[in-house]
Scaffold this motif. Structure first.
Motif, PDB file in Angstrom:
ATOM      1  N   ARG A  63       0.818  -1.198   0.000  1.00  0.00           N
ATOM      2  CA  ARG A  63       0.000   0.000   0.000  1.00  0.00           C
ATOM      3  C   ARG A  63       0.864   1.265   0.000  1.00  0.00           C
ATOM      4  O   ARG A  63       0.460   2.314  -0.467  1.00  0.00           O
ATOM      5  CB  ARG A  63      -0.901  -0.002   1.236  1.00  0.00           C
ATOM      6  N   GLU A 171      -7.917   9.054   4.690  1.00  0.00           N
ATOM      7  CA  GLU A 171      -8.254   7.671   4.338  1.00  0.00           C
ATOM      8  C   GLU A 171      -9.723   7.561   3.933  1.00  0.00           C
ATOM      9  O   GLU A 171     -10.054   6.916   2.944  1.00  0.00           O
ATOM     10  CB  GLU A 171      -7.964   6.721   5.509  1.00  0.00           C
ATOM     11  N   LEU A 174     -10.281   9.143   0.568  1.00  0.00           N
ATOM     12  CA  LEU A 174      -9.852   8.316  -0.563  1.00  0.00           C
ATOM     13  C   LEU A 174     -10.834   7.179  -0.795  1.00  0.00           C
ATOM     14  O   LEU A 174     -11.030   6.742  -1.929  1.00  0.00           O
ATOM     15  CB  LEU A 174      -8.430   7.786  -0.315  1.00  0.00           C
ATOM     16  N   ASP A 178     -12.567   6.562  -4.205  1.00  0.00           N
ATOM     17  CA  ASP A 178     -12.452   5.256  -4.851  1.00  0.00           C
ATOM     18  C   ASP A 178     -13.800   4.804  -5.389  1.00  0.00           C
ATOM     19  O   ASP A 178     -13.905   4.211  -6.457  1.00  0.00           O
ATOM     20  CB  ASP A 178     -11.940   4.225  -3.839  1.00  0.00           C
ATOM     21  N   ARG A 217      -0.113   9.970  -4.347  1.00  0.00           N
ATOM     22  CA  ARG A 217      -0.118   8.584  -4.812  1.00  0.00           C
ATOM     23  C   ARG A 217      -1.450   8.230  -5.449  1.00  0.00           C
ATOM     24  O   ARG A 217      -1.509   7.592  -6.486  1.00  0.00           O
ATOM     25  CB  ARG A 217       0.159   7.636  -3.634  1.00  0.00           C
ATOM     26  N   PHE A 218      -2.534   8.689  -4.802  1.00  0.00           N
ATOM     27  CA  PHE A 218      -3.866   8.408  -5.341  1.00  0.00           C
ATOM     28  C   PHE A 218      -4.020   9.029  -6.734  1.00  0.00           C
ATOM     29  O   PHE A 218      -4.504   8.397  -7.667  1.00  0.00           O
ATOM     30  CB  PHE A 218      -4.938   8.949  -4.392  1.00  0.00           C
ATOM     31  N   HIS A 221      -1.999   6.984  -9.444  1.00  0.00           N
ATOM     32  CA  HIS A 221      -2.457   5.680  -9.937  1.00  0.00           C
ATOM     33  C   HIS A 221      -3.904   5.692 -10.409  1.00  0.00           C
ATOM     34  O   HIS A 221      -4.313   4.837 -11.168  1.00  0.00           O
ATOM     35  CB  HIS A 221      -2.138   4.539  -8.957  1.00  0.00           C
ATOM     36  N   SER A 222      -4.684   6.716 -10.028  1.00  0.00           N
ATOM     37  CA  SER A 222      -6.079   6.743 -10.495  1.00  0.00           C
ATOM     38  C   SER A 222      -6.271   7.692 -11.678  1.00  0.00           C
ATOM     39  O   SER A 222      -7.294   7.635 -12.350  1.00  0.00           O
ATOM     40  CB  SER A 222      -6.998   7.173  -9.360  1.00  0.00           C
TER      41      SER A 222
END
Ligand code: TYD
Ligand code: MG
Length: 469
Positions: A63, A171, A174, A178, A217-218, A221-222
């Motif tokens: 993660r 968290e 996200l 998501d 990071r989110f 990758h998204s």
């Protein structure tokens, strides 16, 4: 302290780490520095009592691994040739301009500015406009959803399909993202966000750093484009460590002149476009309106010529802009006369006055000299050297410069006038606004005869410029 202890501690930690899959670290609340053991004083920034015990997940857990591209594959540059970053407009042309021509998928943009300058307003307008074509999520950690809703109605965007959430835990944010899969995510503001990994309060440096890290990071990758609102400190920098600016792709500052309704947005870092690009907005009752022709607002057109005023063309980012430089030279009663520069580098002003003395024969050592850039702009360009000098001289002699004269040029210590880049483009902008005469460095106009409608005097030395006026 014995070196033996420092050698042994990490090994002990590593054994503990192997068992728990978490690392215990001491993170400084002031600078974000990490130590393996507690100390009263942070070894990085020397602040006292700022180290806080923190459990971080083990770096080797998947993660926590940053994934910027697909796997660990290697590509040749030629393979990447055709891949360009997909851009889309935000509905605000001036914002697109500072972003380098639109928003890039997967980019993270940090917007800093004083409280009340209009960061939330700007992003709400952009988010609402973007939501017409793609899913957009606006996360407010500062205002309640009712407040955001009220503001949206006042801005006339109450009907847009924008999704809102009030959340401060990264968290959980996200998780929402998501599920909702937004193309654009707005986080207002990063200082109110916290991650459960750390125990320190939101706004603490370690929190800012970890929260931003998770969001970056989110985004990568998204493919979600993220806007982060950042508060500024009294000194005008974005609160938190400089590292925040390193982590994101683009850093924008939203600024204004005290009391003015104009707002300038400036890119100070941009991985997808030119830095130093400017966008100009006006704050109105119904939100921010773009100013498409900023030259008009930074000139205070005087009915009759006044002494101490000079007009120049600066080039910020990709567009030239006319601005007025004002100087006031007055008899001084101080042992050390004052040199005050607003919107300019004071050292540059002192240097220019020295050049004027040495190469122009004009002494101002017994005078106070004040120089100001109209409209609250900051000028960092050397092209403003010649206009600053001539504005000071005009005030000193109390002789106005002609109303239709525009000047630019860098002044060297040897009294030479050096060319600046994009001279012709600057002259065209001046001609467009009705200026009829120009004093410019030699070499700044082509041999073909320059620009229509403007009479150009080319100068090589300071003395030639003084003779020309
Ligand atoms: P805001 O976006 O809340 O600032 P920030 O998020 O940077 O702290 O801006 C608030 C200011 O803008 C406030 O002083 C009122 C003014 N304003 C207007 O003048 N017109 C408007 O339509 C809106 C929404 C705000
Ligand atoms: Mg706000």
């Amino acid at each position: 302290m014995g070196t033996r202890a420092t050698i042994f501690l990490p090994i002990q930690r590593q054994t503990a780490l192997f068992v728990n899959k978490t690392r215990v670290l001491y993170v400084c609340d002031a600078c974000g520095g990490r130590s393996l053991k507690w100390a009263g004083q942070c070894p990085d920034c020397d602040a006292w009592n700022t180290l806080v015990e923190t459990r971080l997940p083990d770096r080797s857990s998947p993660r926590q691994t940053a994934k910027l591209a697909d796997g660990n594959s290697v590509h040749s540059l030629a393979e990447l040739e055709g891949r360009s970053e997909p851009r889309f407009g935000t509905g605000l042309g001036e914002l697109d301009r500072v972003l380098g021509g639109g928003l890039v998928s997967g980019s993270v943009t940090l917007i800093g500015g004083d409280p009340g300058i209009g960061k939330s307003t700007l992003l709400l307008q952009a988010a609402a406009s973007l939501s017409a074509s793609r899913p957009v999520l606006y996360i407010s950690g500062e205002e309640s959803l009712e407040q955001v809703g009220l503001r949206a109605r006042r801005l006339g965007v109450g009907e847009r399909p924008l999704q809102l959430a009030a959340e401060t835990c990264v968290e959980r944010m996200l998780e929402i993202a998501d599920k909702f899969k937004p193309a654009v995510l707005v986080v207002d503001s990063i200082q109110t966000m916290f991650t459960e990994i750390l125990q320190s309060a939101p706004g603490a440096v370690a929190q800012l750093r970890e929260s931003t890290g998770l969001l970056v990071r989110f985004a990568k990758h998204s493919g979600t484009a993220i806007f982060l609102v950042g508060h500024v400190t009294k000194e005008g920098a974005i609160a938190g460590p400089r590292v925040l600016e390193h982590m994101v792709d683009t850093v924008l500052y939203f600024e204004n002149d005290a009391g003015s309704r104009y707002r300038v947005i400036r890119a100070v870092k941009n991985r997808f476009g030119a830095a130093n690009e400017l966008g100009v907005f006006a704050m109105t009752e119904s939100g921010l309106k773009e100013v498409k022709n900023p030259s008009a607002i930074f000139l205070s057109r005087h009915a009759t010529p006044v002494s101490g005023s000079a007009v120049t063309v600066i080039r910020e980012g990709s567009r030239p802009m006319l601005i007025e430089v004002q100087a006031l030279v007055d008899e001084s009663h101080l042992a050390n006369p004052r040199r005050v520069a607003v919107g300019l580098d004071p050292n540059r002003l002192s240097m220019l006055l020295a050049v004027l003395h040495r190469h122009g024969g004009v002494a101002m050592f017994d005078r106070d000299v004040f120089v100001n850039v109209v409209g609250g702009l900051r000028v960092n360009e050397t092209a403003a050297d010649l206009p600053i000098l001539l504005a000071a001289l005009s005030s000193f002699r109390d002789r106005p410069l002609p109303n239709d004269l525009v000047l630019f040029g860098e002044v060297g210590l040897a009294g030479e006038i050096r060319p600046v880049y994009n001279g012709e483009e600057r002259l065209r902008e001046a001609a467009k606004h009705g200026f009829k005469r120009a004093i410019v460095p030699k070499g700044n106009t082509s041999r073909k005869g320059g620009v229509d409608g403007i009479q150009i005097t080319q100068v090589n030395r300071l003395q030639e410029a003084l003779d020309a006026i």
